[in-house]
Design an enzyme around this catalytic site. Structure first.
Site, short mmCIF file in Angstrom:
data_model
loop_
_atom_site.label_atom_id
_atom_site.label_comp_id
_atom_site.label_asym_id
_atom_site.label_seq_id
_atom_site.Cartn_x
_atom_site.Cartn_y
_atom_site.Cartn_z
N CYS A 134 0.73 -1.15 0.18
CA CYS A 134 -0.06 0.02 -0.16
C CYS A 134 0.74 1.31 0.01
O CYS A 134 0.62 2.33 -0.55
CB CYS A 134 -0.88 -0.15 1.20
SG CYS A 134 -0.33 -0.70 2.82
N HIS A 158 -2.39 6.62 3.92
CA HIS A 158 -0.85 6.71 4.15
C HIS A 158 -0.34 7.94 3.42
O HIS A 158 -0.60 8.44 2.50
CB HIS A 158 -0.17 5.32 3.53
CG HIS A 158 -0.45 4.24 4.27
ND1 HIS A 158 -1.16 3.89 5.38
CD2 HIS A 158 0.09 3.00 3.75
CE1 HIS A 158 -1.20 2.78 5.59
NE2 HIS A 158 -0.56 1.99 4.70
N1 LIG Z 1 -4.66 -3.48 5.29
C1 LIG Z 1 -3.88 -2.99 3.84
O1 LIG Z 1 -3.86 -1.64 4.04
C2 LIG Z 1 -3.46 -3.85 3.26
C3 LIG Z 1 -3.03 -5.26 3.25
N2 LIG Z 1 -2.64 -5.91 2.38
C4 LIG Z 1 -2.27 -7.36 2.32
O2 LIG Z 1 -3.63 -7.91 2.09
C5 LIG Z 1 -3.75 -9.05 2.84
C6 LIG Z 1 -4.85 -8.98 4.03
O3 LIG Z 1 -4.73 -7.79 4.83
P1 LIG Z 1 -5.63 -7.23 6.07
O4 LIG Z 1 -7.00 -7.25 5.17
O5 LIG Z 1 -5.09 -6.05 6.47
O6 LIG Z 1 -5.58 -8.74 7.09
P2 LIG Z 1 -6.57 -8.88 8.03
O7 LIG Z 1 -5.89 -9.66 9.04
O8 LIG Z 1 -7.57 -7.95 8.32
O9 LIG Z 1 -7.65 -10.14 7.30
C7 LIG Z 1 -6.92 -11.46 7.06
C8 LIG Z 1 -8.12 -12.15 6.33
O10 LIG Z 1 -7.55 -13.77 6.36
C9 LIG Z 1 -8.30 -14.48 6.72
N3 LIG Z 1 -7.46 -15.87 7.10
C10 LIG Z 1 -6.81 -15.82 8.12
N4 LIG Z 1 -6.31 -17.05 8.44
C11 LIG Z 1 -6.80 -17.71 7.26
C12 LIG Z 1 -6.82 -19.14 6.91
N5 LIG Z 1 -5.90 -20.06 7.67
N6 LIG Z 1 -7.46 -19.56 5.73
C13 LIG Z 1 -8.11 -18.66 4.99
N7 LIG Z 1 -8.38 -17.28 5.41
C14 LIG Z 1 -7.49 -16.96 6.63
C15 LIG Z 1 -9.40 -13.91 7.79
O11 LIG Z 1 -10.25 -14.76 7.97
P3 LIG Z 1 -10.98 -14.93 9.56
O12 LIG Z 1 -11.74 -13.57 9.98
O13 LIG Z 1 -11.73 -16.01 9.08
O14 LIG Z 1 -9.83 -15.11 10.51
C16 LIG Z 1 -9.29 -12.59 7.29
O15 LIG Z 1 -10.46 -12.59 6.15
C17 LIG Z 1 -2.61 -9.27 3.66
O16 LIG Z 1 -1.59 -10.11 3.07
C18 LIG Z 1 -1.89 -8.00 3.71
O17 LIG Z 1 -0.54 -7.93 3.63
C19 LIG Z 1 -1.86 -4.99 1.08
C20 LIG Z 1 -2.12 -3.88 0.95
C21 LIG Z 1 -2.65 -3.06 2.00
N1 LIG Z 2 2.24 -3.33 5.54
C1 LIG Z 2 1.14 -2.18 5.23
C2 LIG Z 2 0.00 -3.25 4.65
C3 LIG Z 2 0.45 -4.49 4.24
O1 LIG Z 2 -0.24 -5.21 4.65
O2 LIG Z 2 1.29 -4.45 3.20
P1 LIG Z 2 1.92 -5.46 2.43
O3 LIG Z 2 0.51 -6.19 1.45
O4 LIG Z 2 2.83 -5.26 1.40
O5 LIG Z 2 2.08 -6.93 3.34
C4 LIG Z 2 0.77 -1.40 6.27
O6 LIG Z 2 1.08 -1.91 7.33
O7 LIG Z 2 0.22 -0.49 6.21
#
Ligand SMILES: NC(=O)C1=CN([C@@H]2O[C@H](COP(=O)(O)OP(=O)(O)OC[C@H]3O[C@@H](n4cnc5c(N)ncnc54)[C@H](OP(=O)(O)O)[C@@H]3O)[C@@H](O)[C@H]2O)C=CC1
Ligand SMILES: N[C@@H](CC(=O)OP(=O)(O)O)C(=O)O
Length: 365
Positions: free
Chosen positions: A156, A256
């Site tokens: 991000c 951000h």
């Molecule tokens: N937040 C941000 O701004 C950004 C995030 N990302 C990336 O996007 C992805 C998601 O981030 P974010 O939404 O912040 O994370 P969250 O922790 O908020 O969400 C994680 C998700 O993964 C699911 N999950 C966890 N364990 C498992 C499993 N064993 N099998 C299947 N599903 C599972 C969770 O489900 P449950 O509720 O059932 O546990 C939940 O839906 C990450 O890889 C992160 O690095 C990338 C760019 C920006």
């Molecule tokens: N690490 C970013 C969000 C994130 O999960 O990034 P990435 O998809 O590169 O793991 C933040 O903390 O704001």
């Protein structure tokens, strides 16, 4: 027009919830399948999720039953699968979907560095999608089934960083030196478990695991070019751009902020007004293609002394526009500026949706 069916993996998380908001009433896609961990599977979405968005949970999503993240069940009917999976699990799950022939657009970091996986900020380097377009067209021409593929969305903070860089490099040539100091929102840390209030209230945390390396590496892939064979990418080398990032977590919900300084290779560098004009004039290809979510203004150049600010500016163009302010000469490098981008829209789910709109416009899905 018949809408494409969309599935969301990691549907209960920070990014997953944003996908669900953005898919509500979307003209090209309808939400069809939701996946999360076994803790959530089997429940109606409204009972599985702890909704944390300021927009209400869309009625159309409330009663969809959450499934395990497998390419079967309701997922079997999907034309596209968006992933907001925890990276500890994304690797295997996304591979299973790709191998089963699905188009996967992922927010997770797992495949970003694979040589044949496009790493795309859709307003900046959509041309990198040409390698999956070629794979799908070649398969069609050979009478084979559509191949599955993964497209990754960048980190991000990287998404905000490359937004002003791309038009500047296109207009004035390479940026030799670049420093970026981030002030990142807590939604970036996800919801499971998320950043505890006691850690962030009245505080700044000067460390985000892996983030600086991602910004420094991903910038070189995104600003690089598709190779001659159209099957991979020529990344910028360290000689072509040196990037130094410092990342901090601050008490902001979404958006951000990044303070960046840069030096052009070209001597003398462009003038301040030329820099501003190029940023103002930049129009992304997705807008030219008429994509529904494309920002009308890709980069908003702000002239007020105290902007951009996350609360005031993160929703420009519904979070798909990036704001750049305080553009001024830098006594050490050439110019410095402050960039603000919505981390879960252009930095995550929104980019995923816009990538899918581009793939649809090009008949890849
Ligand atoms: N937040 C941000 O701004 C950004 C995030 N990302 C990336 O996007 C992805 C998601 O981030 P974010 O939404 O912040 O994370 P969250 O922790 O908020 O969400 C994680 C998700 O993964 C699911 N999950 C966890 N364990 C498992 C499993 N064993 N099998 C299947 N599903 C599972 C969770 O489900 P449950 O509720 O059932 O546990 C939940 O839906 C990450 O890889 C992160 O690095 C990338 C760019 C920006
Ligand atoms: N690490 C970013 C969000 C994130 O999960 O990034 P990435 O998809 O590169 O793991 C933040 O903390 O704001």
């Amino acid at each position: 027009m018949v809408k494409k069916k969309a599935g969301v993996l990691g549907a209960t998380g920070s990014v997953g919830q944003r996908f669900i908001l953005l898919l509500e009433n979307h003209p090209d896609f309808e939400l069809h399948a939701l996946g999360a961990s076994s803790r959530s599977a089997g429940k109606a979405y409204k009972d599985a999720v702890v909704w944390k968005q300021t927009g209400l949970l869309p009625k159309s999503a409330e009663n969809i039953q959450v499934e395990e993240c497998k390419p079967e069940g309701r997922f079997a009917d999907c034309d596209i699968v968006f992933s907001g999976l925890d990276s500890d699990y994304a690797g295997e799950i996304e591979k299973n979907f790709r191998d089963a022939g699905f188009a996967v657009v992922s927010n997770a970091k797992n495949y970003r560095r694979e040589p044949d996986v496009p790493l795309v900020v859709p307003t900046i380097n959509p041309e990198h999608l040409s390698i999956v377009e070629k794979r799908v067209t070649d398969a069609k021409a050979a009478g084979k089934q559509k191949p599955g593929f993964i497209v990754c969305i960048s980190n991000c903070s990287t998404a905000g960083l490359v937004a002003p860089l791309k038009p500047l490099v296109d207009a004035f040539g390479p940026i030799e030196l670049l420093t970026a100091t981030t002030l990142q929102a807590i939604s970036g840390a996800g919801f499971s478990p998320g950043t505890p209030g006691i850690d962030i209230l009245d505080n700044v945390v000067p460390y985000i695991s892996g983030e600086e390396d991602k910004m420094e590496w991903e910038t070189k892939k995104i600003l690089g070019k598709v190779n001659k064979q159209n099957d991979g990418f020529d990344l910028l080398s360290d000689d072509e751009i040196k990037v130094s990032a410092q990342c901090n977590r601050v008490a902001v919900s979404d958006g951000h902020t990044e303070c960046i300084s840069l030096k052009f290779a070209k001597r003398p560098p462009p003038s301040l007004e030329q820099v501003k004009q190029v940023l103002r004039d930049y129009e992304c290809d997705a807008a030219k293609l008429g994509c529904y979510s494309a920002p009308s203004q890709t980069i908003h150049v702000l002239e007020e002394n105290d902007r951009p600010q996350p609360r005031l500016d993160r929703n420009r163009d519904n979070g798909y526009g990036v704001s750049v302010g305080r553009i001024r000469p830098d006594p050490v490098l050439d110019y410095k500026m402050v960039v603000l981008s919505h981390n879960t829209v252009i930095g995550a789910a929104g980019s995923g949706i816009l990538i899918a709109e581009i793939l649809k416009a090009k008949n890849v899905i």
